[in-house]
Scaffold this motif. Structure first.
Motif, PDB file in Angstrom:
ATOM      1  N   ALA A   1       0.834  -1.214   0.000  1.00  0.00           N
ATOM      2  CA  ALA A   1       0.000   0.000   0.000  1.00  0.00           C
ATOM      3  C   ALA A   1       0.859   1.250   0.000  1.00  0.00           C
ATOM      4  O   ALA A   1       0.598   2.201  -0.737  1.00  0.00           O
ATOM      5  CB  ALA A   1      -0.926   0.011   1.220  1.00  0.00           C
ATOM      6  N   PHE A   2       1.907   1.253   0.821  1.00  0.00           N
ATOM      7  CA  PHE A   2       2.798   2.411   0.869  1.00  0.00           C
ATOM      8  C   PHE A   2       3.491   2.596  -0.474  1.00  0.00           C
ATOM      9  O   PHE A   2       3.814   3.710  -0.872  1.00  0.00           O
ATOM     10  CB  PHE A   2       3.872   2.253   1.952  1.00  0.00           C
ATOM     11  N   ASN A   3       3.773   1.497  -1.162  1.00  0.00           N
ATOM     12  CA  ASN A   3       4.560   1.568  -2.378  1.00  0.00           C
ATOM     13  C   ASN A   3       3.739   1.937  -3.603  1.00  0.00           C
ATOM     14  O   ASN A   3       4.065   2.885  -4.298  1.00  0.00           O
ATOM     15  CB  ASN A   3       5.231   0.223  -2.625  1.00  0.00           C
ATOM     16  N   MET A   4       2.686   1.192  -3.855  1.00  0.00           N
ATOM     17  CA  MET A   4       1.943   1.450  -5.086  1.00  0.00           C
ATOM     18  C   MET A   4       0.678   2.256  -4.855  1.00  0.00           C
ATOM     19  O   MET A   4       0.018   2.634  -5.810  1.00  0.00           O
ATOM     20  CB  MET A   4       1.621   0.152  -5.836  1.00  0.00           C
ATOM     21  N   GLY A   5       0.355   2.521  -3.580  1.00  0.00           N
ATOM     22  CA  GLY A   5      -0.826   3.304  -3.275  1.00  0.00           C
ATOM     23  C   GLY A   5      -2.073   2.446  -3.173  1.00  0.00           C
ATOM     24  O   GLY A   5      -2.071   1.265  -3.546  1.00  0.00           O
ATOM     25  N   VAL A   6      -3.106   3.052  -2.634  1.00  0.00           N
ATOM     26  CA  VAL A   6      -4.405   2.413  -2.468  1.00  0.00           C
ATOM     27  C   VAL A   6      -5.438   3.471  -2.833  1.00  0.00           C
ATOM     28  O   VAL A   6      -5.306   4.607  -2.403  1.00  0.00           O
ATOM     29  CB  VAL A   6      -4.655   2.026  -0.996  1.00  0.00           C
TER      30      VAL A   6
END
Lengths: 482, 482
Positions: B172-177
């Motif tokens: 989630a931190f990396n590719m977003g949500v």
């Protein structure tokens, strides 16, 4: 263990923007380099891993860099509120017993006798080498913020690695994260609403646009031009933003995703006006003890659940003490990794928790769908422009006046600030509002000073002699409706 | 402790879509109700909290419901791969010693003598009441998946609450949500690439569109029409998607955000073709032991860092064994909350970890900016259409042939599958490829069967008699270039 926030971030996305302030920007690498340099100067100043450092400085990149620097050195920071009176500051410093106070030069007169170094002097020191910790223990205290409870004495709340990271994670699951997010920070950094933005920034790799203070014209420019995607406000700020947008006849950019509104309920006509201007409102309930949000109301529920603070976040549990029936009121209790392990100083041995549940002192209920409604704030908390005012704290200050025998303080609605405090006294002689405010001004921050003063014969109390502030409030309301 | 994944989600967003399959959709509430009903039938079947349940079933909502049901009952699940041979399945079940195997009716002949119940029979049982656990211990094993290591024997890898949640958080931190995300799942659920999508779904409150299998026409329809925002694939699937898009002359919708490509490097001309079709590629490196991704390469770095697997995720550390110099090759080691605590069964007492570092067996280096390059897969791992094939495992099967004295297996490039396995043998007599494949077909899954067979006089070995599979590969490559 958890990765060292900024050090891990700079490994991942060194060239992404971290911070923008008055036209100047820092990448995470540039921020990290300045942080490490400052950490080295703090070490030169004689501070070591594990030390407690208090900081008094305005919202500015220098404050952000200083906080991160303390963390890189393995120190905990006590964040002091510049709006407090000298006596209040003295109380907090005395209670926290920091090894050192780092202070902006123009504030140094406010620190009194405590050991201090100005940020200006610090910047002239040589920088020592720091060993970077790859990970931090989850239980490490990162920040300490003072908040008053039922007693009226400010307590230093510990916020750990676990508290902050749990909160940032739950917030990500709830409102989402985009790789191009920019969070506009106009909240004070000594508040959890401000500090939590900085932590989300390093965890998500997100840019923060920092203002030294709330400036409605610039805020609205940023919202309309799509320069920012998220923002935290309190109701009073929201109202000013709405008014500015309405005067200009403009809407916010479609790029803007979340207006997180904390610090008390949002009046329903604000919500309608916000919808008209394209502002997605996320109402939130949280506190210093929960490292910011613990429940939020999604935009799609705002109309259907008017007045609600929403659902608990994914990593948070909420229950009402002594009941599990819908709509039954009781004390709101909170559990989760975001809940503080406790206090420092005078209140270190006390706890407001039982079996992992934080007893907030707030009264509320859960409806049949599990939405939280906060009915009455802890200890009749007054929220004025997003700042917490504890009646007991103001009453304690009033009672130091030699002529006053009893004091009661409550909040009344105010068009601009949401609420303002007013005072009731039982005294030996007539005292003017002006003389009372003058008496209090060295003891209390200006926003805590009563706006009105009523002389009464006796305070409303219950059988066990507990002051009934709710009755004071009702008395004012009924009078104003006459 | 961590909140019960699905139970917590259903509290928060009961009416949000959780799953869509062949035109039918489930909200989280509907999914939860079916899960609780199924959990009740599993309890009726005699299973209790803490039991180990193996599951053999195709990708279908019923499988998702069954997995969640086991979790609600507090049971761990062993996810069996339907593509395995009967002997391979028998080995895994024998090793895992599940209390029960839950099996789709048409697969039940493959389970042999082990205690089993078909999903069809289960659905006819009465449902007992289940006590919902509000939280789960971080150390609880949720899933077990078999993967072969250097030894060639499949090992059952434990994946805990901590492993899965750390991975989903870092992702989630990396590719977003985004709150409107829909993840297209065409990967097998018995693979970590598929299962991890289900876990992200409940943690983020995200809809999953499930396919029983990869169907390029429907996939491209979904990508072009903006029905989905994220998707996980392996290279061979990416190539087919690109070809379909190119034939149609279409681009994917701007709503589509991430194509997560795992299971080996992505050829550079795929990347260029993906950019031309508007597909944001996120190359990733991960394994069963890290509960999916551990490093990813962001789209903006794809061209500049061709062939790299990117940077470690925020909650993951990567180092190269015995060196900290850039560009120096060595074994890739991984640390973080996503790393398995270890194995079950025969390998329970063994470990591939030291001081928290997982020794992957893969060879690679970090460049001067910290980007990971995987040079050689663990134990000469062959990745064929996203499936892992361990040469040692195939060699062990070949060596059971009475006429074969030595065997060596390596992968060669294949236009369609990325790689396919080929075999080298030293034998007493000439053996045809067909007869070898026939001999192996009860022992190995079809995709593991050698595509070519070479008779040689002796195997290339190093001084300590270790088979040099790299030399076999080089020999094939040089021959094909002649």
């Amino acid at each position: 263990m958890y990765p060292n926030w900024l050090a891990q971030r700079v490994q991942m996305t060194p060239n992404r923007l971290a911070l923008t302030f008055e036209g100047k920007s820092w990448t995470f690498k540039q921020l990290f380099d300045e942080v490490m340099n400052t950490a080295g100067t703090i070490k030169t100043a004689g501070l070591e891993h594990g030390a407690r450092i208090a900081i008094l400085a305005p919202s500015h990149p220098q404050l952000i860099i200083t906080i991160h620097a303390c963390w890189q050195l393995g120190c905990e920071v006590v964040l002091l509120n510049e709006r407090l009176s000298d006596e209040e500051l003295a109380y907090q410093i005395e209670d926290a017993q920091p090894t050192l106070v780092l202070v902006k030069e123009n504030f140094q007169g406010r620190i009194g006798i405590y050991k201090k170094i100005t940020l200006e002097d610090l910047s002239k020191m040589n920088s020592s080498t720091i060993n970077i910790e790859e990970e931090w223990p989850l239980k490490r205290t990162m920040s300490i913020m003072y908040t008053s409870g039922t007693t009226g004495s400010p307590k230093g709340v510990r916020q750990t690695v676990l508290n902050h990271t749990t909160n940032a994670t739950a917030s990500a699951f709830n409102m989402g994260v985009q790789t191009d997010d920019v969070w506009l920070c106009t909240m004070p950094i000594f508040h959890i609403s401000g500090l939590s933005i900085l932590i989300r920034s390093v965890l998500y790799g997100m840019e923060v646009t920092l203002y030294s203070k709330f400036d409605v014209v610039r805020v609205v420019d940023d919202l309309v031009n799509g320069n920012v995607t998220r923002m935290s406000v309190v109701s009073v700020m929201l109202e000013r933003i709405l008014r500015e947008l309405e005067e200009r006849g403009e809407n916010v950019s479609s790029r803007f995703l979340t207006m997180l509104v904390g610090g008390g309920p949002v009046p329903s006509h604000y919500l309608e006006r916000a919808i008209a201007r394209g502002i997605p409102i996320l109402q939130t309930y949280g506190m210093t003890e929960t490292a910011s949000q613990t429940a939020t109301l999604a935009p799609e529920d705002a109309a259907r659940k008017l007045g609600s603070s929403g659902k608990p976040l994914y990593l948070s549990f909420i229950r009402i003490d002594k009941t599990n029936k819908p709509f039954e009121e009781g004390e709101i209790c909170i559990r989760g990794g975001h809940v503080t392990p406790g206090y420092i100083g005078k209140y270190e041995q006390t706890t407001s928790q039982e079996k992992g549940w934080l007893y907030t002192g707030d009264i509320g209920y859960l409806d049949d769908e599990g939405y939280l409604f906060v009915v009455d704030r802890r200890s009749d908390l007054i929220i004025s422009g997003g700042e917490n005012i504890y009646p007991a704290e103001v009453e304690n200050a009033i009672l130091q006046h030699p002529m006053i025998r009893e004091a009661g303080v409550c909040g009344v609605d105010d068009e601009q600030w949401g609420q303002v405090p007013i005072a009731f006294i039982v005294s030996d002689a007539e005292i003017s509002l002006e003389s009372l405010r003058e008496f209090l001004q060295t003891k209390l921050a200006p926003y805590k000073l009563p706006r009105k003063l009523h002389h009464i014969k006796e305070m409303p109390r219950n059988a066990s002699n507990k002051l009934l502030r709710r009755e004071l409030r009702e008395w004012v309301t009924s009078k104003s409706n006459e």
